[in-house]
Design a protein around this motif. Structure first.
Motif, PDB file in Angstrom:
ATOM      1  N   ASN A  87       0.820  -1.213  -0.080  1.00 31.77           N
ATOM      2  CA  ASN A  87       0.094  -0.059   0.031  1.00 31.77           C
ATOM      3  C   ASN A  87       1.100   1.282  -0.087  1.00 31.77           C
ATOM      4  OD1 ASN A  87      -2.843   1.303   0.436  1.00 31.77           O
ATOM      5  ND2 ASN A  87      -1.619   2.055   2.350  1.00 31.77           N
ATOM      6  N   ILE A  88       0.513   2.388  -0.854  1.00 37.77           N
ATOM      7  CA  ILE A  88       1.292   3.597  -0.910  1.00 37.77           C
ATOM      8  C   ILE A  88       0.213   4.322  -0.871  1.00 37.77           C
ATOM      9  CG2 ILE A  88       2.672   5.080  -2.313  1.00 37.77           C
ATOM     10  CD1 ILE A  88       3.979   2.647  -3.561  1.00 37.77           C
ATOM     11  N   MET A  89       0.265   5.503  -0.093  1.00 40.41           N
ATOM     12  CA  MET A  89      -0.655   6.811   0.071  1.00 40.41           C
ATOM     13  C   MET A  89      -0.055   7.839   0.602  1.00 40.41           C
ATOM     14  SD  MET A  89      -2.832   5.249   3.376  1.00 40.41           S
ATOM     15  CE  MET A  89      -2.064   5.045   5.062  1.00 40.41           C
ATOM     16  N   ARG A  90      -0.584   9.163  -0.025  1.00 39.68           N
ATOM     17  CA  ARG A  90      -0.175  10.517   0.480  1.00 39.68           C
ATOM     18  C   ARG A  90      -1.319  11.307   1.171  1.00 39.68           C
ATOM     19  NH1 ARG A  90       3.944  14.465   0.228  1.00 39.68           N
ATOM     20  NH2 ARG A  90       2.879  16.624  -0.070  1.00 39.68           N
ATOM     21  N   LEU A  91      -0.808  12.144   1.998  1.00 38.05           N
ATOM     22  CA  LEU A  91      -1.667  13.035   2.857  1.00 38.05           C
ATOM     23  C   LEU A  91      -1.301  14.378   2.818  1.00 38.05           C
ATOM     24  CD1 LEU A  91      -4.206  13.166   4.926  1.00 38.05           C
ATOM     25  CD2 LEU A  91      -2.489  13.478   6.636  1.00 38.05           C
ATOM     26  N   ASP A  92      -2.287  15.443   2.478  1.00 37.39           N
ATOM     27  CA  ASP A  92      -2.162  16.622   2.246  1.00 37.39           C
ATOM     28  C   ASP A  92      -3.197  17.463   2.965  1.00 37.39           C
ATOM     29  OD1 ASP A  92       0.395  17.478   0.634  1.00 37.39           O
ATOM     30  OD2 ASP A  92      -0.347  16.036  -0.601  1.00 37.39           O
ATOM     31  N   ILE A  93      -2.929  18.412   3.886  1.00 37.05           N
ATOM     32  CA  ILE A  93      -3.977  19.130   4.643  1.00 37.05           C
ATOM     33  C   ILE A  93      -3.892  20.541   4.267  1.00 37.05           C
ATOM     34  CG2 ILE A  93      -4.983  19.690   6.747  1.00 37.05           C
ATOM     35  CD1 ILE A  93      -3.938  17.183   7.970  1.00 37.05           C
ATOM     36  N   PHE A  94      -4.796  21.134   3.522  1.00 44.51           N
ATOM     37  CA  PHE A  94      -4.959  22.554   3.131  1.00 44.51           C
ATOM     38  C   PHE A  94      -5.724  23.236   4.356  1.00 44.51           C
ATOM     39  CE2 PHE A  94      -4.481  19.835  -0.396  1.00 44.51           C
ATOM     40  CZ  PHE A  94      -3.426  20.426  -0.900  1.00 44.51           C
ATOM     41  N   GLY A  95      -5.110  24.293   5.188  1.00 41.39           N
ATOM     42  CA  GLY A  95      -5.754  24.635   6.042  1.00 41.39           C
ATOM     43  C   GLY A  95      -5.773  24.203   7.402  1.00 41.39           C
ATOM     44  N   GLY A  96      -6.668  24.248   8.239  1.00 39.76           N
ATOM     45  CA  GLY A  96      -6.766  23.448   9.590  1.00 39.76           C
ATOM     46  C   GLY A  96      -6.067  24.004  10.640  1.00 39.76           C
ATOM     47  N   GLU A  97      -5.395  25.368  10.422  1.00 39.77           N
ATOM     48  CA  GLU A  97      -4.489  25.809  11.520  1.00 39.77           C
ATOM     49  C   GLU A  97      -5.218  26.260  12.698  1.00 39.77           C
ATOM     50  OE1 GLU A  97      -2.359  29.386  10.355  1.00 39.77           O
ATOM     51  OE2 GLU A  97      -1.338  28.247   8.666  1.00 39.77           O
ATOM     52  N   VAL A  98      -4.692  26.034  13.930  1.00 38.69           N
ATOM     53  CA  VAL A  98      -5.289  26.457  15.202  1.00 38.69           C
ATOM     54  C   VAL A  98      -4.309  27.626  15.695  1.00 38.69           C
ATOM     55  CG1 VAL A  98      -5.667  25.787  17.478  1.00 38.69           C
ATOM     56  CG2 VAL A  98      -5.605  24.119  15.542  1.00 38.69           C
ATOM     57  N   LYS A  99      -5.144  28.707  16.158  1.00 43.00           N
ATOM     58  CA  LYS A  99      -4.757  30.275  16.415  1.00 43.00           C
ATOM     59  C   LYS A  99      -5.388  30.400  17.814  1.00 43.00           C
ATOM     60  CE  LYS A  99      -4.220  32.151  12.004  1.00 43.00           C
ATOM     61  NZ  LYS A  99      -4.512  33.501  11.062  1.00 43.00           N
ATOM     62  N   GLU A 100      -4.411  30.727  18.780  1.00 43.82           N
ATOM     63  CA  GLU A 100      -5.089  31.057  20.028  1.00 43.82           C
ATOM     64  C   GLU A 100      -5.095  32.639  20.296  1.00 43.82           C
ATOM     65  OE1 GLU A 100      -3.815  27.384  22.849  1.00 43.82           O
ATOM     66  OE2 GLU A 100      -2.453  28.909  23.033  1.00 43.82           O
ATOM     67  N   VAL A 101      -6.103  33.164  21.112  1.00 45.77           N
ATOM     68  CA  VAL A 101      -6.282  34.446  21.411  1.00 45.77           C
ATOM     69  C   VAL A 101      -6.332  34.461  22.839  1.00 45.77           C
ATOM     70  CG1 VAL A 101      -7.489  34.995  19.115  1.00 45.77           C
ATOM     71  CG2 VAL A 101      -8.747  34.104  21.156  1.00 45.77           C
ATOM     72  N   GLY A 102      -5.894  35.513  23.537  1.00 50.36           N
ATOM     73  CA  GLY A 102      -5.856  35.769  24.894  1.00 50.36           C
ATOM     74  C   GLY A 102      -4.448  36.177  25.512  1.00 50.36           C
ATOM     75  N   GLU A 103      -4.767  36.368  26.854  1.00 51.04           N
ATOM     76  CA  GLU A 103      -3.189  36.605  27.280  1.00 51.04           C
ATOM     77  C   GLU A 103      -2.420  35.590  27.771  1.00 51.04           C
ATOM     78  OE1 GLU A 103      -4.300  39.047  30.563  1.00 51.04           O
ATOM     79  OE2 GLU A 103      -5.527  40.637  29.521  1.00 51.04           O
ATOM     80  N   ASN A 104      -1.177  35.901  27.729  1.00 58.22           N
ATOM     81  CA  ASN A 104       0.026  34.855  28.270  1.00 58.22           C
ATOM     82  C   ASN A 104      -0.318  33.565  27.529  1.00 58.22           C
ATOM     83  OD1 ASN A 104       0.568  36.649  30.769  1.00 58.22           O
ATOM     84  ND2 ASN A 104      -1.153  35.807  31.573  1.00 58.22           N
ATOM     85  N   LEU A 105      -0.050  33.673  26.106  1.00 57.09           N
ATOM     86  CA  LEU A 105      -0.080  32.694  25.247  1.00 57.09           C
ATOM     87  C   LEU A 105       0.862  31.710  25.268  1.00 57.09           C
ATOM     88  CD1 LEU A 105      -1.722  34.345  21.913  1.00 57.09           C
ATOM     89  CD2 LEU A 105      -2.976  33.115  23.748  1.00 57.09           C
ATOM     90  N   ALA A 106       0.686  30.306  25.279  1.00 59.26           N
ATOM     91  CA  ALA A 106       1.619  29.462  25.103  1.00 59.26           C
ATOM     92  C   ALA A 106       2.508  29.617  23.741  1.00 59.26           C
ATOM     93  CB  ALA A 106       1.245  27.968  25.146  1.00 59.26           C
ATOM     94  N   ASN A 107       3.846  28.875  23.641  1.00 56.84           N
ATOM     95  CA  ASN A 107       4.393  28.988  22.566  1.00 56.84           C
ATOM     96  C   ASN A 107       3.941  28.463  21.280  1.00 56.84           C
ATOM     97  OD1 ASN A 107       6.770  30.332  24.057  1.00 56.84           O
ATOM     98  ND2 ASN A 107       7.689  28.499  24.476  1.00 56.84           N
TER      99      ASN A 107
END
Length: 417
Positions: A300-320
């Protein structure tokens, strides 16, 4: 019943003080071709002296009732092929996954009511549920504000941060919501597949319900009396809608196809303003694949691509980097080989070897699973995962690299009652 030993073989392994664990386990599984109305696939294990390593995996547990030759009614937890991409990569986007070991996730079924119609040239499924069971991750405990170091598969948040140019220790508190707030969630979906399963076939599926990942919010403060940072963590359920499409073609021993998935998380606010919280972006997942299978060998051979899907955080004292991540990685290639060999005398050898690689997420993962059936009752089995991964940063967020030192070797023996 089974006995097995889990060993962490990397010289850089430091997730726990122990590097070897012994388990007593069991599995209850209905025979594949059984006509029983009650069907199940339940497994569990107890780690002697290490309770945080214990696990219970209810992959399936359902009742089925054939109303006509082509119609079946199911109630309970059942696995279905909702989407080729999600099942082949074990992402847990459609159906939840058992992630006791995040390097080897196992697909679980949705829980609810199913109605399925099977005709020679099409299959139709309706699903609805008032219940929700998210992805099942590794166990953890918080003792005196610190995460207990008892499970190598639990990735701990930072133990210290720099405040006023000084390393400041962190104390954590997990604000666990009422179980009914998590479990009592509605979902519904449908799928239709049409065409010849042995030739050209197309499947379209849709689901609206809670994401199998919980959103994690957090807020922090500095205790001036102890000069320690206090962080409160809180999980929340959020909803998304999924639309999937699979196109496959089978010819003799060959099967090829392309699978796509459009994931649209809801954008409503999950936490109050004082909480740092994630904002989820829509994502399009695409995976072409090709396989060859003659019954004894399969490739079996397969490929994966994800376009978008980012997670952004809002607020104070954000983690790295965001504490909530929807997908284990954003891009990968995988090659796998499977064997099912008759060794004579009722003995069989089953082996699966896979190599997964990503340039974007900078990792290489080798996984091996094997089982040698000595007789109808006794079997030897083993697993291995070896990972090489680069560092993560804001441009390379994935769930793989954090286990770069968790190279694992497991072997055991099982007896079928």
């Amino acid at each position: 019943m089974k006995l097995f030993s889990d060993s962490y073989i990397s010289p850089e392994f430091e997730a726990t003080q122990k590097t070897n664990y012994q388990f007593v386990g069991a599995q209850l599984k209905t025979e594949t071709f059984s006509e029983d109305n009650l069907r199940m696939d339940i497994s569990g294990g107890v780690a002697m002296g290490s309770p945080l390593m214990n696990y219970l995996n209810i992959s399936e547990f359902f009742y089925q009732n054939r109303q006509r030759t082509t119609e079946t009614f199911y109630i309970g937890r059942k696995k279905l092929l909702w989407n080729e991409l999600d099942s082949r990569w074990n992402f847990g986007v459609w159906q939840p996954v058992f992630k006791w070991n995040p390097l080897a996730p196992e697909e679980q079924g949705l829980s609810g009511i199913f109605w399925q119609v099977d005709k020679p040239l099409y299959t139709f499924v309706l699903f609805a549920s008032p219940l929700y069971i998210p992805n099942q991750g590794p166990s953890f405990e918080i003792e005196n504000g610190d995460f207990a170091k008892g499970n190598p598969w639990f990735h701990q948040p930072p133990q210290s941060v720099r405040i006023w140019n000084e390393a400041t220790a962190m104390q954590y508190r997990f604000d666990q919501p009422n179980e009914s707030q998590i479990v009592l969630q509605n979902s519904y979906g449908a799928k239709i597949a049409f065409g010849d399963p042995q030739a050209f076939r197309t499947q379209i599926s849709y689901l609206y319900g809670p994401d199998n990942v919980l959103a994690l919010g957090y807020q922090g403060s500095l205790d001036l009396s102890t000069l320690k940072g206090n962080v409160e963590l809180q999980p929340q359920v959020f909803y998304h809608s999924l639309t999937g499409m699979d196109v496959t073609y089978k010819y003799n021993k060959w099967k090829m196809g392309i699978s796509g998935l459009w994931d649209r998380p809801n954008k409503e606010k999950l936490f109050e303003d004082q909480w740092s919280q994630p904002i989820f972006e829509d994502a399009l997942l695409v995976s072409p694949f090709i396989e060859w299978d003659n019954g004894m060998w399969a490739f079996n051979i397969m490929r994966l691509d994800i376009f978008g899907g980012e997670v952004k955080e809002v607020g104070e004292n954000l983690a790295n980097t965001p504490l909530t991540n929807l997908y284990p990685f954003q891009e990968a290639n995988q090659v796998s080989v499977l064997t099912n060999l008759n060794m004579g005398g009722g003995q069989r050898l089953f082996v699966k070897l896979s190599y997964t690689q990503s340039d974007k997420n900078d990792f290489e993962l080798i996984r091996a699973n094997s089982r040698y059936r000595l007789s109808g009752l006794w079997s030897l089995f083993g697993e291995m995962q070896v990972l090489k991964a680069g560092p993560t940063n804001k441009n390379n967020v994935n769930d793989i690299a954090q286990f770069a030192n968790n190279d694992r070797l497991m072997f055991g023996i099982s007896y079928a009652l």
